[in-house]
Scaffold this motif. Sequence first.
Motif, short mmCIF file in Angstrom:
data_model
loop_
_atom_site.label_atom_id
_atom_site.label_comp_id
_atom_site.label_asym_id
_atom_site.label_seq_id
_atom_site.Cartn_x
_atom_site.Cartn_y
_atom_site.Cartn_z
N ARG A 38 0.62 -1.32 -0.11
CA ARG A 38 -0.11 -0.16 0.11
C ARG A 38 1.02 1.10 0.08
NH1 ARG A 38 -3.37 -0.79 4.59
NH2 ARG A 38 -4.49 -2.16 3.15
N THR A 39 0.57 2.27 -0.88
CA THR A 39 1.55 3.35 -1.02
C THR A 39 0.79 4.67 -1.09
OG1 THR A 39 1.61 3.40 -3.50
CG2 THR A 39 3.41 1.84 -2.37
N LYS A 40 1.55 5.71 -0.80
CA LYS A 40 1.05 6.96 -1.07
C LYS A 40 2.03 7.47 -2.03
CE LYS A 40 -1.31 9.37 1.77
NZ LYS A 40 -1.75 10.10 3.06
N THR A 49 -1.43 13.99 -4.65
CA THR A 49 -1.09 12.78 -3.92
C THR A 49 -2.34 11.86 -4.17
OG1 THR A 49 -2.00 13.44 -1.73
CG2 THR A 49 0.32 14.04 -2.31
N ASP A 51 -3.62 7.41 -3.21
CA ASP A 51 -3.14 6.14 -2.52
C ASP A 51 -3.26 5.01 -3.59
OD1 ASP A 51 -2.70 7.51 0.06
OD2 ASP A 51 -5.10 7.03 0.53
N THR A 53 -2.28 0.64 -4.33
CA THR A 53 -1.92 -0.69 -4.19
C THR A 53 -1.52 -1.28 -5.17
OG1 THR A 53 -3.87 -0.53 -2.43
CG2 THR A 53 -3.09 -2.76 -2.96
#
Length: 187
Positions: A38-40, A49, A51, A53
Amino acid sequence: MISSNDFRTGVTIELDGSVWRVTEFLHVKPGKGSAFVRTKLKNVQTGNTVDKTFRAGETVPQAILEKRTKQYTYKDGDDLVFMDMESYEEMRLNPDSVGDRIKYLKEEMEVNIVMWGERVLEVELPNTVVLEVTETDPGVKGDTATGGTKPAIVETGAQVMVPLFISVGEKIKIDTRNDSYIERSKS
């Protein structure tokens, strides 16, 4: 190509024709099912920005960025002119590419210009700059370092909150990352 298992803060990837920087990441291994990351992500060009995955081990193209050290020389109309210190070639940039940090840009300042191919992504100023205070309320006897703050305008036009004892003509060190006063300059 870079695997999602190798994501770290600051890694840049190409996604949907843009460059994204990983600002947060978390490797998740649920009890049932396959692992994922899971990344931002922050878009380097726009600042947006999102989110996102990724499956564990999924590969994505890594963005190869190049930093070039240039010196800000002068403003020509609407353009900012930077000079390469090795080849002495000039590069003209729109003030929008510098962003809000333009308020600390002064002549003969060396900056890093981050490029992706031939496209300028961002202009990185030094973390600290020394600027002269051109306008502020006068200091009064008894003002101390812990007594509070007041607004001050520096030579580039930026406004910074400074301690009450700072007066016009003094040089101060400013942190460009968070627009804060650090100390009086010794030079």
